[in-house]
Write a protein that holds these residues in place. Structure first.
Motif, mmCIF file in Angstrom:
data_model
loop_
_atom_site.group_PDB
_atom_site.id
_atom_site.type_symbol
_atom_site.label_atom_id
_atom_site.label_comp_id
_atom_site.label_asym_id
_atom_site.label_seq_id
_atom_site.Cartn_x
_atom_site.Cartn_y
_atom_site.Cartn_z
ATOM 1 N N UNK A 118 0.934 -1.237 0.103
ATOM 2 C CA UNK A 118 0.028 -0.179 -0.092
ATOM 3 C C UNK A 118 0.652 1.153 0.098
ATOM 4 N N UNK A 119 2.140 1.177 0.429
ATOM 5 C CA UNK A 119 2.710 2.287 0.679
ATOM 6 C C UNK A 119 4.066 2.703 0.198
ATOM 7 N N UNK A 120 4.463 1.494 -0.507
ATOM 8 C CA UNK A 120 5.843 1.394 -0.928
ATOM 9 C C UNK A 120 6.164 2.153 -2.094
ATOM 10 N N UNK A 121 5.255 1.793 -3.236
ATOM 11 C CA UNK A 121 5.293 2.602 -4.803
ATOM 12 C C UNK A 121 4.625 3.743 -4.683
ATOM 13 N N UNK A 122 5.134 4.637 -5.342
ATOM 14 C CA UNK A 122 4.688 5.855 -5.520
ATOM 15 C C UNK A 122 3.500 5.835 -6.665
ATOM 16 N N UNK A 153 10.079 -4.875 -4.860
ATOM 17 C CA UNK A 153 9.397 -5.908 -4.360
ATOM 18 C C UNK A 153 10.109 -6.949 -3.793
ATOM 19 N N UNK A 154 11.212 -6.964 -4.434
ATOM 20 C CA UNK A 154 12.405 -7.989 -4.155
ATOM 21 C C UNK A 154 12.870 -8.033 -2.658
ATOM 22 N N UNK A 155 13.098 -6.536 -2.461
ATOM 23 C CA UNK A 155 13.656 -5.916 -1.215
ATOM 24 C C UNK A 155 12.669 -6.222 -0.064
ATOM 25 N N UNK A 156 11.324 -5.654 -0.358
ATOM 26 C CA UNK A 156 10.417 -5.660 0.847
ATOM 27 C C UNK A 156 9.635 -6.613 0.790
ATOM 28 N N UNK A 157 9.407 -7.759 -0.145
ATOM 29 C CA UNK A 157 8.666 -8.783 -0.225
ATOM 30 C C UNK A 157 9.318 -10.218 -0.014
#
Ligand SMILES: *[C@@H]1O[C@H](CO)[C@@H](O)[C@H](O)[C@H]1NC(C)=O
Ligand SMILES: *[C@@H]1O[C@H](CO)[C@@H](O)[C@H](O)[C@H]1NC(C)=O
Ligand SMILES: *[C@@H]1O[C@H](CO)[C@@H](O)[C@H](O)[C@H]1NC(C)=O
Ligand SMILES: *[C@@H]1O[C@H](CO)[C@@H](O)[C@H](O)[C@H]1NC(C)=O
Length: 466
Positions: free
Chosen positions: A215-219, A295-299
């Motif tokens: 919800x918050x990661x991508x602009x 996404x690789x980093x966060x997920x």
């Protein structure tokens, strides 16, 4: 690591990025010749009693069950405690997943998206709705699944969703994926089995931990980009200029009979997305790459770290229990995996090939394991916590017992897309209370179905505190 093994979201993004023609039977591979030939996604943590890590996949379990080695199934059976990423059998989890996908403040997609994109989205979903009856299989209809119901369950509230979730939803609304709705995905199936077998179940992640980065990661411009690319792909499929990319089929094939090292290798060669059959303009390549890395980093990486820590905590809390951790296979393959984290912390973790005997605890009559890998007698565990003595060979065939279309199976993309993240949250679920006293509160949670008539009230216990 093949991104698709790591999570539906990445799979979706990369599918968008790499649509390519494929034979329709892309997911098929030969039935196993012998146990030893099977891929194994099982790892054993050396301790006494042992603990297991098992790589699951978010596809209908019937597609992969026969390819899962007997020793993996036996390890599951032998385990008294089973942990997932998220607890998908917990109605609270499912409702939290559904609500975290919604736009804030009652906003509507029409207020948020550029006009043109909104109308393309609407047109596409109208098309899906129209096609749905013809996509469904006789088996689905036989189980009383109606196209309207299915569409509403998956997409009924699409105008209220955040764009990133709509993007994922659109990805799951392909003919191929629709045909398998109604069959539990492997991770959910295991969770259902664990409950049925009265195992203690739990989760290592919370809904918020999965939802927040999405919800918050991508602009906004990145999200629009991803949605636009997703729609472009689906539109090409509709127009017949692009064959559907069978991401799910690919994934199943890799899981069932892929060469794992090739799967891992693939990860490193797939950095530059290649949209449809054209090359993206350079600035769009950059955007695609940034989304992918994010996404690789966060997920994956961040979650692996967190999951590893929670695995260790659970092992400490349950020293005398055989524990089984079922997470997406992608968390065990590639770089910085959960296994790496555990090893760095000093645990001994070995891959357990198919055909190798697992340590079989025999609560009543301790016996050395056949291959002598672990000869210490099984610890005495409270009888109640131990399932029937596991047999190494017979495994429950996937009975077609339950397609009882439990409402949450059909809840908006809860399963197809979210699971990977969804399951991660360490849910404060109704856990068995025998270890230490806990405070319980009664909480009524309304499970929102898109069909208000089907809204159900479920009573569940939500544990406060930590
Ligand atoms: C979105 O993020 C990307 C990458 O960080 C950045 O280049 C871009 O300028 C941002 N766009 C907006 C509108 O903030
Ligand atoms: C969608 O992508 C196409 C091709 O990259 C581009 O021409 C178009 O402007 C984009 N539309 C939106 C709304 O971003
Ligand atoms: C590439 O895309 C163009 C236009 O979208 C289409 O006409 C052409 O057939 C495609 N080529 C291949 C090899 O798919
Ligand atoms: C995996 O690790 C190697 C070595 O640290 C690194 O070069 C490579 O870029 C990593 N791959 C990813 C996807 O992070």
């Amino acid at each position: 690591m093949h991104a698709a093994l790591a999570g539906p979201l990445l799979a979706a993004l990369l599918a968008t990025a790499r649509a390519r023609p494929q034979p329709p039977d892309g997911g098929q591979c030969r039935p196993p010749g012998s146990q030893r030939d099977l891929n194994s996604f099982l790892w054993t943590i050396r301790r006494d009693p042992p603990a297991y890590l098992f790589g699951t996949i978010h596809v209908p379990y019937t597609r992969v069950w026969d390819f899962i080695p007997d020793n993996s199934k036996a390890a599951f059976q032998a385990s008294a405690h089973v942990y997932f990423e998220l607890d998908l059998t917990d109605p609270y989890t499912i409702s939290a997943l559904a609500s975290c996908q919604l736009l804030p403040h009652g906003e509507n997609l029409q207020d948020v998206l550029p006009r043109e994109l909104y109308w393309r989205l609407k047109r596409h979903l109208d098309y899906v709705k129209l096609m749905m009856p013809s996509w469904m299989t006789p088996a689905q209809r036989g189980r009383g699944l109606y196209a309207d119901y299915l569409f509403n369950a998956i997409a009924g509230n699409w105008e209220r969703k955040r764009p990133v979730w709509v993007m994922l939803m659109v990805n799951s609304l392909t003919e191929r994926d629709v045909r398998f709705r109604g069959v539990p995905v492997l991770d959910l199936y295991l969770a259902q089995q664990a409950e049925k077998m009265k195992k203690t179940t739990g989760a290592v992640e919370q809904v918020e931990e999965q939802c927040h980065p999405l919800n918050n990661g991508l602009n906004f411009s990145q999200v629009l980009f991803a949605l636009n690319q997703t729609l472009l792909q689906q539109e090409s499929v509709r127009a017949g200029s692009l064959q559907a990319s069978y991401t799910t089929e690919d994934l199943i094939k890799h899981y069932n009979c892929g060469d794992l090292s090739a799967v891992i290798f693939n990860h490193d060669t797939s950095q530059l997305p290649n949209f449809i059959n054209t090359t993206l303009p350079p600035h769009e390549q950059v955007t695609a790459q940034e989304i992918d890395s994010y996404f690789r980093q966060e997920l994956i990486y961040k979650r692996n770290e967190r999951m590893g820590k929670r695995v260790m905590a659970l092992l400490r809390e349950n020293e005398d229990k055989i524990c089984f951790f079922a997470f997406g296979a992608g968390h065990f393959l590639g770089n910085n995996t959960v296994i790496d984290i555990l090893r760095q912390a000093g645990l001994e973790v070995d891959h357990t090939p198919a055909g190798q005997a697992i340590h079989s605890p025999a609560p009543q009559s301790p016996a050395p394991s056949p291959e002598g890998t672990l000869t210490s007698p099984a610890p005495v565990t409270p009888a109640a916590a131990v399932p029937e003595a596991p047999s190494v060979t017979p495994t429950t065939p996937p009975e077609d017992e339950d397609p009882a279309l439990s409402p949450h199976l059909l809840l908006p993309d809860s399963l197809s897309q979210l699971e990977e993240f969804g399951r991660q949250r360490k849910w404060h679920k109704r856990q068995s209370t025998h270890q230490r006293p806990r405070q319980f509160n009664d909480l009524w949670v309304r499970i929102e179905d898109s069909d208000p008539k089907r809204s159900v009230l479920l009573n569940l216990y939500y544990r406060h505190g930590h």
